[in-house]
Design a protein around this motif. Structure first.
Motif, short mmCIF file in Angstrom:
data_model
loop_
_atom_site.label_atom_id
_atom_site.label_comp_id
_atom_site.label_asym_id
_atom_site.label_seq_id
_atom_site.Cartn_x
_atom_site.Cartn_y
_atom_site.Cartn_z
N HIS A 24 0.99 -1.30 -0.17
CA HIS A 24 0.21 -0.21 -0.31
C HIS A 24 0.91 1.33 -0.09
CE1 HIS A 24 -3.39 3.15 1.76
NE2 HIS A 24 -3.41 2.79 0.77
N ALA A 25 0.84 1.98 -1.19
CA ALA A 25 1.67 2.44 -1.19
C ALA A 25 1.51 4.56 -0.35
CB ALA A 25 2.78 3.39 -2.46
N PRO A 26 0.44 4.71 -0.07
CA PRO A 26 0.12 5.75 0.52
C PRO A 26 0.72 5.58 1.54
CG PRO A 26 -1.85 5.06 -1.34
CD PRO A 26 -0.83 4.15 -0.98
N SER A 27 0.85 5.02 2.29
CA SER A 27 1.17 4.29 3.59
C SER A 27 2.20 4.46 3.67
CB SER A 27 -0.30 3.61 4.91
OG SER A 27 -0.19 2.23 4.09
N GLY A 28 2.91 3.11 2.71
CA GLY A 28 4.09 3.02 3.42
C GLY A 28 3.76 0.78 3.63
N THR A 29 2.70 0.93 3.60
CA THR A 29 2.81 -0.43 4.57
C THR A 29 2.15 -1.87 3.73
OG1 THR A 29 0.06 -0.30 5.11
CG2 THR A 29 2.08 0.51 6.98
N VAL A 30 2.07 -3.37 4.25
CA VAL A 30 2.04 -4.11 3.44
C VAL A 30 1.34 -4.75 3.63
CG1 VAL A 30 4.47 -4.22 2.47
CG2 VAL A 30 4.02 -5.21 4.67
N LEU A 31 0.14 -6.12 2.92
CA LEU A 31 -0.64 -7.47 3.73
C LEU A 31 0.13 -7.74 2.99
CD1 LEU A 31 -3.85 -8.44 4.40
CD2 LEU A 31 -4.10 -7.99 1.75
N LEU A 62 -7.34 -15.72 2.24
CA LEU A 62 -7.23 -15.15 0.37
C LEU A 62 -7.85 -14.37 -0.09
CD1 LEU A 62 -6.15 -18.42 -1.24
CD2 LEU A 62 -4.34 -17.35 -0.39
N LEU A 63 -9.75 -15.14 0.87
CA LEU A 63 -11.04 -14.21 1.04
C LEU A 63 -10.64 -13.22 1.24
CD1 LEU A 63 -13.76 -14.19 0.51
CD2 LEU A 63 -13.92 -15.30 3.54
N ILE A 64 -9.69 -12.71 2.87
CA ILE A 64 -9.69 -11.13 3.16
C ILE A 64 -7.99 -10.65 2.86
CG2 ILE A 64 -9.16 -10.00 5.43
CD1 ILE A 64 -11.36 -12.14 5.41
N THR A 65 -7.31 -11.15 2.45
CA THR A 65 -6.26 -10.33 1.11
C THR A 65 -7.19 -9.86 -0.11
OG1 THR A 65 -5.81 -12.44 0.20
CG2 THR A 65 -4.23 -11.61 2.43
N SER A 66 -7.85 -10.61 -0.58
CA SER A 66 -8.33 -10.09 -2.17
C SER A 66 -9.24 -9.12 -1.46
CB SER A 66 -8.76 -11.25 -2.60
OG SER A 66 -9.44 -11.82 -2.32
N LEU A 67 -10.24 -9.05 -0.80
CA LEU A 67 -11.06 -8.28 -0.08
C LEU A 67 -10.17 -7.10 0.14
CD1 LEU A 67 -13.47 -10.14 1.00
CD2 LEU A 67 -14.21 -8.67 -0.59
N VAL A 68 -9.04 -7.21 0.76
CA VAL A 68 -8.67 -5.82 1.26
C VAL A 68 -7.49 -4.77 -0.07
CG1 VAL A 68 -6.51 -4.68 2.54
CG2 VAL A 68 -8.07 -6.36 3.11
N GLN A 69 -7.29 -5.11 -1.05
CA GLN A 69 -6.88 -4.85 -2.21
C GLN A 69 -8.55 -4.51 -2.77
OE1 GLN A 69 -3.49 -7.18 -4.11
NE2 GLN A 69 -3.98 -9.10 -2.81
N LEU A 70 -9.30 -4.69 -2.98
CA LEU A 70 -10.27 -3.99 -3.84
C LEU A 70 -10.77 -2.70 -3.51
CD1 LEU A 70 -12.47 -6.89 -4.74
CD2 LEU A 70 -11.48 -5.18 -6.18
#
Length: 603
Positions: free
Chosen positions: A254-261, A406-414
């Motif tokens: 997540h570029a705006p915050s510099g954090t990762v999933l 995978l359910l959560i990681t994909s929804l977070v990106q959307l």
């Protein structure tokens, strides 16, 4: 009726001129009746003239001959209360059921991919019989067949051919549509593509090929994105400490915050509370590569009790003392049998047309499907909020790390990533976060809601994801470039498809079966210009901001376009969809300027 990808089902009905079958999409003209090796010369409708040779089966089709007890029979197809029945010659091939009408009736041609059959019921009375086919796409078809013996033979043939377990004998290995080439679109979404986007933002991550031979983790792809400070030998030791070898890897930057999933499998701490210094160093490197002072949150999709029980059998959780800077949150999400039973009960309730309003509402509540949607969206929003608003890095895992993770990681990106909400970005998300990430489609989607078998490995996790995406699209109708047609198509293809995209459970299995070289990619089919109108959202306006869905019960709706597709005709919604496209197209033709409700240029 319209035909093509937009039908979103393996059961297809259409009204093409005879010469059109050569050019129609695979989900329609997927098997030539004229090539059926079991047809009788007394069947004049099943000829090369009626179905041209542009869609031929491979020679290997003949190996299914011993499973076909009778090649054809006279039958009548009941297609619903608002459509007239279709009568003609019913023919069984190695992968399809085909009904060709008589010369004096209609040029309708009905095709059903046998892999789509979820359950079959047969009844005989007098000198005829009835077969009811309940399909994985939630549609139901009834065939009235002349002759008791023919009815029983056809039913046994369908049962045998629809339950073949071998991957390499499935239809995608025989499917050769006109206009598509083997190998097309398989290269659209390699891991290297996403890594290049990450590398433009930060140099804290690298692309590792330590899993090139799938020896570290059989369910990961050959290349994964990991912290640059962690070498491949440390990855190998971390893999031995994680369920299924699924060591923590980057899912989204997540570029705006510099954090990762991140995503992973559970740590194998066991009753002895084992530790792995390399695994601890890996998560320490994650925080060091993020913004200064970053903290980490481990979202465990199990309940505390389930995590404790897992520790007694060799699994477990990350000890707080061993992972400084990380805290753990339990957000239990149902998987496996409970989720499958919820799906079954919902479909049963939706198919009951005789119930009262009170009965319907009680059944809708008791099946708990919308509760699963609510819990999933709430967890995804929590993870996304922690990243964007609190500047936290997120690690998601449950037990195996191939379902609710995978359910959560994909929804977070959307929610956070505008690119994932485009047509191309959404396809990349499905490929990267579900297919390449090791969701076991072959196991989870072996049956749908009608099958009498209830294996413990079946679960509609991917369907739950699609339902959550549909809720996003309903709450933010301008923010997704794709529409309901895309979601329906993905559901249909996940359970039964002429394409190889959803075959097998892992990338390793796909390599062993040579799926990428011997089958066509679904993305190549969906990218055809004539299909884009059915899949795209005509009201789409790019939105650079995060979208925050409401998970309150009052905000969630039953996905009628899917769960009621077997009890109501699709024509009204298709007509509305086409009307919206026409209005938007007319505005552009007249040279009007886009407004807040205008759409992107059509394909």
């Amino acid at each position: 009726m319209g035909w093509g990808w937009g039908n979103s089902c393996e059961t297809v009905r259409f009204l093409p001129p005879r010469g059109l079958l050569n050019s129609c999409p695979a989900r329609v003209a997927s098997y030539p009746a004229s090539s059926c090796p079991f047809q009788s010369p007394r069947s004049p409708r099943l000829t090369r003239e009626s179905i041209p040779a542009g869609v031929r089966p491979a020679a290997g089709e003949m190996e299914f001959a011993e499973l076909i007890r009778t090649g054809q029979a006279q039958a009548e197809l009941l297609r619903g209360p608002e459509e007239p029945p279709l009568r003609g010659t019913l023919c069984i091939t190695g992968h399809h059921l085909l009904l060709s009408p008589g010369p004096q009736t209609t040029p309708d041609l009905w095709l059903l991919l046998l892999r789509n059959v979820d359950s079959i019921e047969k009844r005989v009375a007098g000198d005829s019989g009835t077969i009811t086919l309940r399909c994985k796409d939630l549609r139901v078809w009834q065939l009235d067949i002349e002759g008791v013996e023919a009815t029983l033979d056809i039913a046994r043939s369908i049962e045998a051919l629809s339950s073949l377990e071998s991957v390499i004998t499935s239809f995608p290995f025989f499917y050769r549509p006109k206009g598509l080439r083997l190998g097309d679109a398989w290269h659209f979404h390699p891991p290297e593509c996403y890594y290049k986007r990450v590398a433009r933002e930060t140099n804290a991550w690298r692309l590792s090929e330590a899993n090139e031979d799938f020896s570290l983790c059989p369910s990961y792809p050959r290349a994964v994105i990991v912290p640059r400070a962690v070498d491949d030998s440390a990855l190998a030791r971390s893999a031995r400490f994680r369920q299924g070898g699924r060591f923590p890897v980057l899912s989204y930057y997540h570029a705006p915050s510099g954090t990762v999933l991140l995503r992973a499998g559970q740590p194998l701490t066991g009753p002895q509370k084992r530790r792995c210094s390399e695994d601890e160093d890996l998560l320490r490197a994650v925080l060091a590569g993020a913004r200064p002072g970053a903290r980490g949150v481990i979202v465990d999709t199990r309940s505390p009790q389930a995590a404790k029980q897992a520790r007694m059998t060799g699994g477990g959780t990350e000890a707080k003392a061993a992972y400084p800077g990380w805290k753990r949150l339990h957000r239990p999400l149902e998987t496996g049998r409970p989720l499958q039973e919820s799906f079954v009960r919902l479909v049963e309730a939706c198919g009951d047309l005789e119930q009262s309003m009170d009965r319907w509402l009680n059944r809708l509540e008791s099946c708990r499907w919308l509760s699963h949607v609510k819990e999933t969206l709430s967890t995804a929003c929590l993870a996304a909020q922690s990243m964007e608003q609190e500047g936290a890095c997120i690690l998601v895992h449950g037990a195996e790390g191939t379902d609710s993770t995978l359910l959560i990681t994909s929804l977070v990106q959307l929610i956070l990533d505008p690119l994932s909400r485009t047509m191309a970005g959404f396809q990349e998300l499905i490929e990267r976060e579900w297919i390449q990430a090791g969701h076991p489609f072959q196991l989870r989607c072996a049956h749908s809601a009608f099958s009498h078998a209830r294996p413990k490995h079946e679960a509609p996790t991917f369907l739950l994801f699609l339902d959550c995406v549909w809720q996003l699209g309903r709450q933010f109708p301008l923010s997704l470039e794709f529409g309901e047609g895309m979601l329906l198509a993905l559901f249909d293809h996940a359970y039964a498809s002429p394409f190889g995209t959803f075959l097998c459970n892992t990338e390793k299995e796909r390599c062993l079966c040579e799926v990428r070289t011997r089958t066509h990619s679904l993305w190549s089919g969906l990218s055809q210009p004539k299909e884009q109108r059915k899949l795209r959202n005509p009201l789409y306006v790019p939105n650079p901001l995060a979208i925050w869905p409401s998970a309150e019960p009052q905000s969630l709706r039953l996905w009628q376009g899917l769960f009621l597709r077997g009890t109501r005709p699709p024509e009204p919604s298709e007509v509305v969809w086409e009307k919206v496209w026409q209005i938007v197209t007319d505005q552009k033709t007249e040279g009007s300027q886009p407004t807040d409700s205008a759409c992107e240029p059509g394909p």
